[in-house]
Design an enzyme around this catalytic site. Structure first.
Site, mmCIF file in Angstrom:
data_model
loop_
_atom_site.group_PDB
_atom_site.id
_atom_site.type_symbol
_atom_site.label_atom_id
_atom_site.label_comp_id
_atom_site.label_asym_id
_atom_site.label_seq_id
_atom_site.Cartn_x
_atom_site.Cartn_y
_atom_site.Cartn_z
ATOM 1 N N ASN A 181 -56.715 -11.158 -94.370
ATOM 2 C CA ASN A 181 -56.361 -11.659 -93.065
ATOM 3 C C ASN A 181 -57.371 -10.740 -92.227
ATOM 4 O O ASN A 181 -57.435 -9.490 -92.369
ATOM 5 C CB ASN A 181 -55.085 -11.103 -92.615
ATOM 6 C CG ASN A 181 -54.960 -11.285 -91.144
ATOM 7 O OD1 ASN A 181 -55.386 -11.971 -90.390
ATOM 8 N ND2 ASN A 181 -53.969 -10.220 -90.554
ATOM 9 N N GLY A 182 -58.240 -11.428 -91.457
ATOM 10 C CA GLY A 182 -59.281 -10.911 -90.464
ATOM 11 C C GLY A 182 -60.676 -11.297 -90.560
ATOM 12 O O GLY A 182 -60.971 -12.379 -90.942
ATOM 13 N N LYS A 228 -47.160 -22.042 -70.075
ATOM 14 C CA LYS A 228 -45.883 -22.617 -71.062
ATOM 15 C C LYS A 228 -46.126 -24.127 -71.071
ATOM 16 O O LYS A 228 -46.188 -24.504 -72.135
ATOM 17 C CB LYS A 228 -44.914 -22.088 -70.398
ATOM 18 C CG LYS A 228 -44.301 -20.686 -70.685
ATOM 19 C CD LYS A 228 -43.696 -20.285 -71.822
ATOM 20 C CE LYS A 228 -45.078 -19.784 -72.993
ATOM 21 N NZ LYS A 228 -45.758 -18.432 -72.553
ATOM 22 N N TRP A 286 -55.459 -19.550 -90.812
ATOM 23 C CA TRP A 286 -55.908 -20.148 -89.222
ATOM 24 C C TRP A 286 -57.359 -20.130 -89.397
ATOM 25 O O TRP A 286 -57.905 -19.076 -89.393
ATOM 26 C CB TRP A 286 -55.275 -19.440 -88.137
ATOM 27 C CG TRP A 286 -55.632 -20.081 -86.737
ATOM 28 C CD1 TRP A 286 -55.150 -21.091 -86.374
ATOM 29 C CD2 TRP A 286 -56.691 -19.487 -85.894
ATOM 30 N NE1 TRP A 286 -55.522 -21.320 -84.947
ATOM 31 C CE2 TRP A 286 -56.340 -20.410 -84.836
ATOM 32 C CE3 TRP A 286 -57.702 -18.482 -86.099
ATOM 33 C CZ2 TRP A 286 -57.292 -20.313 -83.681
ATOM 34 C CZ3 TRP A 286 -58.460 -18.283 -84.914
ATOM 35 C CH2 TRP A 286 -58.280 -19.147 -83.630
ATOM 36 N N ARG A 323 -48.744 -17.101 -88.010
ATOM 37 C CA ARG A 323 -50.063 -16.428 -87.659
ATOM 38 C C ARG A 323 -51.191 -17.458 -88.100
ATOM 39 O O ARG A 323 -52.083 -17.190 -87.870
ATOM 40 C CB ARG A 323 -50.034 -15.345 -88.711
ATOM 41 C CG ARG A 323 -48.838 -14.266 -88.580
ATOM 42 C CD ARG A 323 -49.014 -13.395 -89.588
ATOM 43 N NE ARG A 323 -50.303 -12.506 -89.444
ATOM 44 C CZ ARG A 323 -50.346 -11.555 -88.595
ATOM 45 N NH1 ARG A 323 -49.538 -11.057 -87.810
ATOM 46 N NH2 ARG A 323 -51.442 -10.785 -88.453
ATOM 47 N N CYS A 371 -54.323 -14.782 -90.013
ATOM 48 C CA CYS A 371 -53.675 -15.472 -90.931
ATOM 49 C C CYS A 371 -52.464 -14.357 -91.468
ATOM 50 O O CYS A 371 -52.201 -13.491 -90.789
ATOM 51 C CB CYS A 371 -54.582 -15.674 -92.352
ATOM 52 S SG CYS A 371 -56.098 -16.282 -91.842
ATOM 53 N N HIS A 384 -58.268 -25.900 -50.088
ATOM 54 C CA HIS A 384 -59.570 -25.774 -50.579
ATOM 55 C C HIS A 384 -59.828 -26.440 -51.821
ATOM 56 O O HIS A 384 -60.981 -26.028 -52.514
ATOM 57 C CB HIS A 384 -59.746 -24.169 -50.929
ATOM 58 C CG HIS A 384 -59.325 -23.420 -49.568
ATOM 59 N ND1 HIS A 384 -60.249 -23.443 -48.382
ATOM 60 C CD2 HIS A 384 -58.605 -22.517 -49.089
ATOM 61 C CE1 HIS A 384 -59.664 -22.723 -47.561
ATOM 62 N NE2 HIS A 384 -58.571 -22.189 -47.755
ATOM 63 N N GLU A 389 -47.892 -18.239 -65.301
ATOM 64 C CA GLU A 389 -46.997 -18.159 -66.540
ATOM 65 C C GLU A 389 -46.314 -19.525 -66.816
ATOM 66 O O GLU A 389 -46.163 -20.256 -67.916
ATOM 67 C CB GLU A 389 -46.373 -17.065 -66.591
ATOM 68 C CG GLU A 389 -45.294 -16.922 -68.017
ATOM 69 C CD GLU A 389 -46.008 -17.035 -69.231
ATOM 70 O OE1 GLU A 389 -47.323 -16.882 -69.222
ATOM 71 O OE2 GLU A 389 -45.525 -17.124 -70.374
ATOM 72 N N GLU A 420 -49.390 -24.897 -73.127
ATOM 73 C CA GLU A 420 -49.335 -24.716 -74.324
ATOM 74 C C GLU A 420 -48.419 -25.655 -75.574
ATOM 75 O O GLU A 420 -48.826 -26.069 -76.458
ATOM 76 C CB GLU A 420 -48.585 -23.357 -74.720
ATOM 77 C CG GLU A 420 -49.619 -21.977 -74.382
ATOM 78 C CD GLU A 420 -48.888 -20.823 -74.531
ATOM 79 O OE1 GLU A 420 -49.465 -19.979 -75.186
ATOM 80 O OE2 GLU A 420 -47.728 -20.718 -74.172
ATOM 81 N N LYS A 467 -50.118 -17.556 -82.709
ATOM 82 C CA LYS A 467 -49.352 -16.411 -82.299
ATOM 83 C C LYS A 467 -50.228 -14.907 -82.166
ATOM 84 O O LYS A 467 -50.252 -14.335 -81.209
ATOM 85 C CB LYS A 467 -48.081 -16.123 -83.107
ATOM 86 C CG LYS A 467 -47.377 -15.046 -82.047
ATOM 87 C CD LYS A 467 -45.664 -15.540 -82.162
ATOM 88 C CE LYS A 467 -44.891 -14.705 -81.005
ATOM 89 N NZ LYS A 467 -45.113 -15.119 -79.766
HETATM 90 C C1 G6P Z 1 -51.685 -16.031 -78.102
HETATM 91 C C2 G6P Z 1 -50.395 -16.440 -77.953
HETATM 92 C C3 G6P Z 1 -49.816 -15.994 -76.495
HETATM 93 C C4 G6P Z 1 -50.040 -14.729 -76.247
HETATM 94 C C5 G6P Z 1 -51.353 -14.011 -76.368
HETATM 95 C C6 G6P Z 1 -51.708 -12.706 -76.294
HETATM 96 O O1 G6P Z 1 -52.517 -16.627 -77.206
HETATM 97 O O2 G6P Z 1 -50.018 -17.745 -78.084
HETATM 98 O O3 G6P Z 1 -48.278 -16.335 -76.378
HETATM 99 O O4 G6P Z 1 -49.568 -14.443 -74.864
HETATM 100 O O5 G6P Z 1 -51.989 -14.547 -77.729
HETATM 101 O O6 G6P Z 1 -50.905 -12.294 -77.379
HETATM 102 P P1 G6P Z 1 -50.448 -10.662 -77.450
HETATM 103 O O7 G6P Z 1 -49.901 -10.511 -78.982
HETATM 104 O O8 G6P Z 1 -51.597 -9.833 -77.369
HETATM 105 O O9 G6P Z 1 -49.493 -10.501 -76.250
#
Ligand code: G6P
Length: 607
Positions: A101-102, A484, A75, A27, A2, A503, A480, A487, A602
């Site tokens: 937060n936590g 993307k 969140w 967050r 959060c 396979h 990656e 996501e 994030k």
């Molecule tokens: C979340 C974000 C991703 C990120 C991952 C790891 O899933 O949406 O974009 O790659 O966390 O986050 P970090 O801050 O450890 O790179």
């Protein structure tokens, strides 16, 4: 996971809190609330949904007057995203309010104890035990109650607290969750992230675990967990305020994609001199390099995929085995890690719970630990023996872009740096360093040479599934690229090592199935070409990512994305850029909330 903010000063607190919460919405964004103290009364306003709904409910803060307050964007972890579960939470007597937060790990036991003491709970959150404990321990002194309460809590928490008996005062407590104090003139702030502070002040204090702060309009006092006052260093934030704003782009994600040439340059520039890679921050590690028998990279999400891309350069140049492990798996796998292992933990935020836990596990097993982190002073950075910052600047969009490319770039630099020390006579290291120095320019070219991406997105955005294929370094970039896409566009996207198609995945390829084929590695080009032919002969439409002059691929693909030629060992940082843009435009076509995709956040501070 959060975001929290706090304010005390001469302004009306609510508008300041709301503005700060908007900056922290990345967050978490399922519910929000503020508590404002007016004289000796606390008024709470909460909503289910986003900060915009809270602004509407409070008439941009006008309906909640008072110059001291705390705020929260949530969140959900414990309890659904409802108004009851939204923070701030109030004590039963209504005199204390808390934002958190936590996660409080022992909240069930504490809740039972407090219920026996006669406290009523209004929410399903773990947080509510904190405010009732504070009331339980409060004997006219918030500081004492905070110390006693903190002693009872297990888990991670950044807290903001106000008490109606102490008008004008805000308390901030940190244990394993980020918390920063903002120092203004006649006003003080706290927030989970500096992005919520920079429009007010550039002077900040980073709280450490176990510390708490007492803020009033004209003073900032920081204490350790025993209540002893401690002196703290004030740090100046050098970021441009604009860097935390959209700067004319429709979305933060697009802005951050476009910032990549500059961000990668900022990562590289201080670290290459006369063809040599320099890391002053790693001097202490250099004497130990010859005794390192293996490297383990650990991370989550895109940071994990950055590890997959960097592994090739590290192994090739350092001749040391490199394992890339998901942090959430590594910690429970009884890993074969000892003092001969160098563990590289990668994290943009530096607050990802699994990465922190994996790093702790590796430290306990005696490994040397190196953090590759973007957020200065974050938990991963403080835990590791050595920290290399990526210097990407603030990244706001939930889906990382410049965070990833700068992480990959740091791994390239580390590979060269380690090789220079392990095998100083290796031929070509200087030339490779020069190649890495060209990455910002090549990333810019990759942005410029793909004007057709919006049209391609319009063509492919309705596909129920997209397959990404590639070999070797192309495969790393494909992982990656597919992440993307899923996501932010919510399309099913899957990355496959092209050689594995036969396979299994090839069973899913039929008429008009889009396949995005990455073909930027000359060593496997012929094989990649065969894989394209295999899927085409089953009806696939192939969108190939390659160089402009790669005639063989150009002649078989249906559509094309381009990058300038880059040595394969260092190409993932460039290859990903057109794929980020493709994901962005597909998501835009699909009307998705690009900067805040559903169900994601994030900074993932839960395990
Ligand atoms: C979340 C974000 C991703 C990120 C991952 C790891 O899933 O949406 O974009 O790659 O966390 O986050 P970090 O801050 O450890 O790179």
């Amino acid at each position: 996971m959060c975001g929290i903010v706090g304010y005390t000063g001469a302004q009306n607190a609510a508008p300041v809190l709301l503005e700060g919460l908007k900056k922290l919405e990345y967050r978490g964004y399922d519910s929000a609330g503020i508590a404002v103290m007016d004289q000796d009364r606390i008024e709470v306003s909460k909503v289910r949904g986003r900060i915009a709904a809270l602004c509407e409910k409070t008439r941009d803060g006008a309906s909640v007057p008072g110059c001291t307050g705390i705020g929260h964007t949530r969140w959900a972890t414990h309890g659904a995203p409802t108004e009851e579960n939204a923070h701030p939470h109030l004590s039963n007597d209504g005199r204390i309010a808390v934002v958190h937060n936590g996660i409080i790990e022992n909240y069930i036991a504490l809740r039972e104890e407090l219920l026996r003491e006669g406290y009523h709970f209004l929410s399903e959150t773990d947080t509510e035990v904190i405010v009732h404990l504070l009331e339980y321990y409060y004997r006219g002194n918030v500081r004492d109650a905070l110390i006693k309460t903190a002693n009872r809590l297990q888990g991670s928490y950044a807290l903001g607290v106000i008490c109606a008996d102490e008008p004008g005062k805000v308390y901030a407590v940190r244990e394993a969750s980020p918390l920063i104090l903002g120092i203004g003139l006649g006003e003080h702030f706290f927030a989970s992230d500096v992005t919520a502070l920079v429009s007010h002040t550039r002077s900040v204090i980073y709280l450490e675990d176990g510390e708490f702060a007492e803020l009033s309009a004209d003073s900032v006092r920081v204490f350790d967990c025993s209540g002893r006052e401690i002196a703290k260093k004030t740090t100046r934030i050098l970021w441009d305020v604009q860097a935390a704003e959209k700067g004319g782009y429709e979305h933060f994600m697009l802005k951050e994609i476009m910032e990549q040439p500059g961000a990668v340059k900022a990562t590289i520039a201080p670290r290459i001199r006369d063809g040599k890679v320099l890391f002053a921050e790693l001097e202490g590690l250099v004497p130990h390099l010859p005794s390192i028998r293996k490297i383990v990279i650990t991370a989550c999400g895109s940071a994990y995929y950055a590890g997959c891309a960097g592994k090739y350069a590290l192994e090739r140049l350092c001749r040391v085995p490199v394992g890339v492990e998901l942090a959430s798996e590594l910690r429970y796998s009884d890993p074969l890690i000892d003092s001969g292992t160098l563990v590289i933990a990668i994290s943009q935020s530096g607050e990802t719970a699994d990465t922190i836990a994996a790093l702790r596990e590796c430290r306990e097993r005696g490994a040397a630990t190196l953090a590759v982190v973007n957020v200065v002073g974050s938990s991963v950075a403080s835990l590791a023996d050595y920290t290399v910052y990526t210097w990407a600047g603030p990244e706001i969009a939930v889906a990382t872009t410049k965070g990833y490319t700068t992480q990959v770039t740091v791994l390239y630099l580390l590979a060269l740096f380690f090789a220079e020390h392990l095998y100083p006579d290796t031929f070509g290291l200087g030339r490779m360093a020069e190649t890495v120095q060209t990455l910002p320019r090549r990333i810019q070219e990759a942005i410029d040479m793909n004007a057709s991406i919006p049209a391609l997105a319009a063509k492919y955005h309705r596909s129920p599934a997209l397959f990404f294929i590639g070999r070797n370094t192309d495969y790393a970039a494909a992982l990656e690229g597919a992440l993307k896409m899923k996501e932010i566009s919510y399309l099913h996207a899957e990355a496959y090592a092209a050689g594995e198609l036969k396979h299994g995945t090839i069973a899913l390829i039929g008429e008009h199935q889009p396949v995005i084929a990455l073909c930027c590695n000359p060593a496997v080009m012929e094989k990649s070409l065969s894989n394209i032919v295999e899927v085409k002969s089953r009806g696939a439409e192939v969108l190939a990512l390659t160089f402009r002059n790669n005639q063989k691929i150009l002649s078989v693909a249906d559509d094309l994305l381009f990058i300038p030629e880059v040595e394969a060992l260092f190409s993932a940082a460039v290859e990903i850029v057109p794929l980020q843009l493709l994901a962005y435009h597909v998501a835009r076509e699909n009307g998705c909330d690009i900067d805040k995709p559903k169900n994601l956040a994030k900074s993932v501070t839960v395990e």
